[in-house]
Design a protein around this motif. Sequence first.
Motif, PDB file in Angstrom:
ATOM      1  N   VAL A   1     -34.938  83.417 105.814  1.00  0.00           N
ATOM      2  CA  VAL A   1     -34.505  83.748 104.517  1.00  0.00           C
ATOM      3  C   VAL A   1     -32.981  84.004 104.292  1.00  0.00           C
ATOM      4  O   VAL A   1     -32.510  83.300 103.168  1.00  0.00           O
ATOM      5  CB  VAL A   1     -35.146  85.180 104.228  1.00  0.00           C
ATOM      6  CG1 VAL A   1     -34.556  85.745 102.721  1.00  0.00           C
ATOM      7  CG2 VAL A   1     -36.531  85.149 103.908  1.00  0.00           C
ATOM      8  N   ALA A   2     -32.231  84.296 105.327  1.00  0.00           N
ATOM      9  CA  ALA A   2     -30.927  84.242 105.405  1.00  0.00           C
ATOM     10  C   ALA A   2     -30.371  82.797 105.204  1.00  0.00           C
ATOM     11  O   ALA A   2     -29.415  82.698 104.397  1.00  0.00           O
ATOM     12  CB  ALA A   2     -30.424  84.968 106.786  1.00  0.00           C
TER      13      ALA A   2
ATOM     14  N   HIS B   1     -30.641  81.592 101.906  1.00  0.00           N
ATOM     15  CA  HIS B   1     -29.443  82.442 100.948  1.00  0.00           C
ATOM     16  C   HIS B   1     -28.179  81.714 100.985  1.00  0.00           C
ATOM     17  O   HIS B   1     -27.473  81.469 100.272  1.00  0.00           O
ATOM     18  CB  HIS B   1     -29.507  83.952 101.273  1.00  0.00           C
ATOM     19  CG  HIS B   1     -30.648  84.559 100.586  1.00  0.00           C
ATOM     20  ND1 HIS B   1     -30.790  85.886 101.210  1.00  0.00           N
ATOM     21  CD2 HIS B   1     -31.736  84.343  99.956  1.00  0.00           C
ATOM     22  CE1 HIS B   1     -31.725  86.486 100.480  1.00  0.00           C
ATOM     23  NE2 HIS B   1     -32.612  85.525  99.782  1.00  0.00           N
ATOM     24  N   ARG B   2     -27.725  81.055 102.331  1.00  0.00           N
ATOM     25  CA  ARG B   2     -26.591  80.730 102.748  1.00  0.00           C
ATOM     26  C   ARG B   2     -26.841  79.363 102.051  1.00  0.00           C
ATOM     27  O   ARG B   2     -25.569  78.841 101.517  1.00  0.00           O
ATOM     28  CB  ARG B   2     -26.388  80.351 104.275  1.00  0.00           C
ATOM     29  CG  ARG B   2     -26.057  81.580 104.828  1.00  0.00           C
ATOM     30  CD  ARG B   2     -25.509  81.568 106.347  1.00  0.00           C
ATOM     31  NE  ARG B   2     -26.664  80.700 107.221  1.00  0.00           N
ATOM     32  CZ  ARG B   2     -27.382  81.191 107.843  1.00  0.00           C
ATOM     33  NH1 ARG B   2     -27.483  82.784 107.651  1.00  0.00           N
ATOM     34  NH2 ARG B   2     -28.072  80.813 108.578  1.00  0.00           N
TER      35      ARG B   2
ATOM     36  N   TRP C   1     -33.019  80.943  96.143  1.00  0.00           N
ATOM     37  CA  TRP C   1     -33.749  82.199  96.095  1.00  0.00           C
ATOM     38  C   TRP C   1     -34.880  82.385  97.218  1.00  0.00           C
ATOM     39  O   TRP C   1     -35.698  81.427  96.962  1.00  0.00           O
ATOM     40  CB  TRP C   1     -34.402  82.370  94.585  1.00  0.00           C
ATOM     41  CG  TRP C   1     -33.103  82.476  93.556  1.00  0.00           C
ATOM     42  CD1 TRP C   1     -31.931  82.554  93.916  1.00  0.00           C
ATOM     43  CD2 TRP C   1     -33.242  82.591  92.205  1.00  0.00           C
ATOM     44  NE1 TRP C   1     -31.195  82.688  92.763  1.00  0.00           N
ATOM     45  CE2 TRP C   1     -32.216  82.713  91.656  1.00  0.00           C
ATOM     46  CE3 TRP C   1     -34.440  82.695  91.480  1.00  0.00           C
ATOM     47  CZ2 TRP C   1     -31.875  82.706  90.416  1.00  0.00           C
ATOM     48  CZ3 TRP C   1     -34.216  82.799  90.258  1.00  0.00           C
ATOM     49  CH2 TRP C   1     -32.971  82.914  89.490  1.00  0.00           C
TER      50      TRP C   1
ATOM     51  N   THR D   1     -37.705  84.799  99.797  1.00  0.00           N
ATOM     52  CA  THR D   1     -37.993  86.343 100.246  1.00  0.00           C
ATOM     53  C   THR D   1     -39.183  86.082 101.002  1.00  0.00           C
ATOM     54  O   THR D   1     -39.645  84.906 101.461  1.00  0.00           O
ATOM     55  CB  THR D   1     -38.636  87.171  98.867  1.00  0.00           C
ATOM     56  OG1 THR D   1     -39.802  86.358  98.297  1.00  0.00           O
ATOM     57  CG2 THR D   1     -37.685  87.421  97.686  1.00  0.00           C
TER      58      THR D   1
END
Length: 97
Positions: A79-80, A83-84, A88, A90
């Motif tokens: 997830v991280a 995001h990078r 989107w 979760t």
Amino acid sequence: MLTPETVEGTGAETTPAHDIPYVLIVWNDPVNLMSYVSWVFRSYFGYSKDKADDLMMEVHTLGRSVVSTGSLEKVEADVAAMHRYGLWATFKRADEA
């Protein structure tokens, strides 16, 4: 009788709650190009072009796609990473997806 550490399985046995995997969900967004999303899936997860394109089309047409599965720590890292890349994303337990 179920304890807080177990959840009902599909059969007579129960599965310890800590053994249930987590899933990474990538959501559709109005910003990223489909080609970019497919490239991210190929680059980060090592998926083939066909697999990455299939997942990207799920994101585009259904609004979301389960892109990876694994332990809580692995999926949190995924997830991280998403995001990078500006996607989107979760996560949730696989039995809740």
